[in-house]
Write a protein that holds these residues in place. Structure first.
Motif, PDB file in Angstrom:
ATOM      1  N   SER A 127     -33.348  -6.791 -23.242  1.00  0.00           N
ATOM      2  CA  SER A 127     -33.603  -6.195 -24.911  1.00  0.00           C
ATOM      3  C   SER A 127     -34.681  -6.505 -25.999  1.00  0.00           C
ATOM      4  N   LEU A 128     -35.107  -7.615 -25.975  1.00  0.00           N
ATOM      5  CA  LEU A 128     -35.928  -8.429 -26.479  1.00  0.00           C
ATOM      6  C   LEU A 128     -37.587  -8.057 -26.023  1.00  0.00           C
ATOM      7  N   CYS A 129     -37.392  -8.229 -24.829  1.00  0.00           N
ATOM      8  CA  CYS A 129     -38.657  -7.389 -24.215  1.00  0.00           C
ATOM      9  C   CYS A 129     -39.200  -5.975 -24.170  1.00  0.00           C
ATOM     10  N   PRO A 132     -42.428  -4.534 -27.376  1.00  0.00           N
ATOM     11  CA  PRO A 132     -43.475  -5.240 -28.147  1.00  0.00           C
ATOM     12  C   PRO A 132     -43.351  -5.328 -29.243  1.00  0.00           C
ATOM     13  N   GLY A 133     -42.643  -6.327 -29.962  1.00  0.00           N
ATOM     14  CA  GLY A 133     -43.093  -6.605 -31.960  1.00  0.00           C
ATOM     15  C   GLY A 133     -41.949  -6.160 -32.580  1.00  0.00           C
ATOM     16  N   LEU A 134     -40.487  -5.195 -31.684  1.00  0.00           N
ATOM     17  CA  LEU A 134     -39.330  -4.662 -32.044  1.00  0.00           C
ATOM     18  C   LEU A 134     -38.795  -5.456 -32.623  1.00  0.00           C
ATOM     19  N   PRO A 135     -38.546  -6.718 -31.925  1.00  0.00           N
ATOM     20  CA  PRO A 135     -37.229  -7.809 -32.740  1.00  0.00           C
ATOM     21  C   PRO A 135     -37.786  -8.350 -33.906  1.00  0.00           C
ATOM     22  N   MET A 136     -39.314  -8.359 -34.419  1.00  0.00           N
ATOM     23  CA  MET A 136     -39.970  -8.723 -35.502  1.00  0.00           C
ATOM     24  C   MET A 136     -39.937  -7.816 -36.208  1.00  0.00           C
TER      25      MET A 136
END
Length: 502
Positions: A127-129, A132-136
């Protein structure tokens, strides 16, 4: 798929909140991710596979809750063993839960819990991949100073991932860790921690923290080496990418991952172009449903695809010729096509997992779904070979055939394969019609599909019939006669009726 994701998150929040919390399942982030994905992304093989895996996890969480309250664990184990045999023929879940190959009740709760933990780790990392950038952005929006997530970077041959690489986004790009981090990963058995902050992603192994990327405004600056995807074909629906090559051992088990040569990319491009020229309608469906190709270097291993990864085709490019490559592209795309239809329509009632119908392709009894898959995919194969035969005929046909990398023997073989598949599909259509009218297994949608397959294969047969005499007189003649005889014998042995024509 978007609705399914929402329903699964709702179940995890309401029905399974305690278990989800104990597993540290980031359900709020999953919802955030779901809102961030565009409409087209929900058809991408990565997103579909991720949601399908989440669906599996919710199923196993439900089982985990059940077994904790179950009085008769041996009976529970027996029922679950049978269900796993029927439902999870594409996954390793059966081996995870019943490693001895039997309905072992002792330790089942522990194994269920371990499976849920593993799926949670894989799902969270994936889910974190995806974006890109969404987790931040998530950490920034929710005022989270730091979020630590356990990840596995030890490489996964079956997922075509090498040690120290992370596939980011939906375009096929990956990022490779520095050599020092790769060495550390070997010491940690691939285990690491992803540190997420509002403006930075870092990977931690032991006490060593290595930056992965930094967000500067709306731009991501990557510290790891970018490995862009290889584009084989550009289509109106988007680029068709080629992944690294999956290399198998002599025992037909995945061994390693290697770079894909430009020679194989060129072959895939030529095969794709051949389909476009010979069968424009088939090419249109191919461009719509196949998005990524992973070459296989595997002697004796046939090409394959997964129901939970629509658009991703694993194609044996090394052990098969140019005609086989064209055939395999269409065959795996046909699986994607039927799986899409099965997601959209209910074709048959019940699981229907009894192995009661003879498969002309496996030469053994298969469950109903296997017969439907075979009839559909090999109808497409018959159409392909008929179109290739027509394309090679007439003015300029020989030149077109040679330009595609085919030989005169390939042309005779294509016509043989067409006739062979026509015979096989007609055999299975007979069984599908029996299942429809006598067993009442098919729904209205299923009946309509079988009717269309029957009409299509009849049209193909009429077109290819003019080549039957030449094929029977060729070196492929004995094989075609043998195949027809085997089908006649199978009908007499397995029923349920007789072939309408010999």
């Amino acid at each position: 798929m978007k609705r399914l994701l929402g329903d699964l998150c709702l179940d995890l929040e309401n029905q399974y909140a305690d278990v989800a919390t104990s597993l540290a399942l980031p359900v709020p982030y999953f919802r955030y991710l779901g809102r961030s994905l565009g409409r087209d992304a929900y058809a991408h093989w990565k997103v579909v596979g991720w949601i399908e895996a989440l669906n599996d996890l919710v199923y196993f969480i439900d089982l985990l809750q059940q077994i904790r309250e179950e009085q008769d664990v041996p009976e529970f184990a027996a029922q679950l063993f049978a269900e796993c045999q029927e439902k999870f023929f594409e996954n390793s879940y059966l081996e995870d839960l019943f490693p001895r190959g039997s309905a072992q009740a002792s330790g089942l709760e522990r194994r269920l819990n371990q499976l849920c933990k593993r799926l949670t780790q894989e799902l969270t990392q994936e889910s974190l991949c995806l974006v890109p950038g969404l987790p931040m952005l998530w950490c920034e929006a929710h005022k989270i100073p730091s979020w630590s997530v356990a990840i596995q970077l030890g490489g996964n041959v079956e997922r075509v991932e090498t040690v120290g690489t992370m596939a980011m986004g939906l375009g096929g790009d990956s990022y490779e860790a520095p050599s020092s981090l790769k060495r550390a990963l070997k010491q940690s058995a691939g285990l690491a921690t992803l540190l997420v902050r509002a403006n930075k992603l870092s990977v931690k192994i032991g006490r060593t923290v290595t930056p992965l990327c930094t967000m500067r405004g709306y731009r991501l600056d990557w510290s790891w080496q970018r490995r862009p995807s290889t584009v084989a074909i550009e289509t109106e629906a988007g680029p068709i990418t080629v992944g690294q090559t999956l290399v198998y051992k002599e025992d037909r088990q995945p061994k390693t991952v290697a770079a894909t040569s430009t020679t194989q990319v060129t072959r895939i491009n030529r095969a794709w172009t051949t389909i476009q020229e010979a069968w424009p309608e088939g090419h249109g469906v191919l461009s719509l449903l196949t998005t990524r190709i992973v070459p296989l270097k595997a002697k004796g291993v046939v090409s394959f695809s997964y129901r939970h990864s629509p658009g991703l085709s694993f194609i044996n490019c090394f052990d098969r010729g140019n005609l086989d490559l064209v055939d395999d592209l269409i065959h795996e795309n046909s699986h994607h096509h039927l799986n899409l239809l099965l997601r959209k329509y209910v074709m048959y009632q019940g699981d229907r997992n009894q192995q009661v119908f003879y498969s002309p392709w496996r030469r053994s009894l298969r469950p109903f779904r296997g017969i439907l898959q075979g009839a559909f995919t090999f109808t497409m194969g018959a159409m392909l070979f008929e179109r290739l035969s027509t394309w090679a005929s007439g003015v300029g046909g020989a030149a077109r055939w040679k330009r595609a990398g085919f030989t005169e023997k390939d042309l005779q073989r294509a016509r043989f394969r067409c006739l062979e598949e026509v015979e096989s599909v007609r055999y299975s259509i007979h069984d599908l019609e029996y299942a429809s009218w006598h067993l009442k297994w098919l729904t209205g949608s299923g009946k309509q599909l079988v009717k269309q397959l029957a009409a299509t294969v009849e049209e193909v047969e009429q077109s290819i019939e003019l080549h039957r005499k030449a094929v029977l007189a060729s070196k492929f003649g004995p094989a075609l006669r043998k195949h027809m005889k085997e089908l006649q014998q199978a009908r007499e042995l397995y029923g349920p009726g007789r072939l309408s024509r010999a």
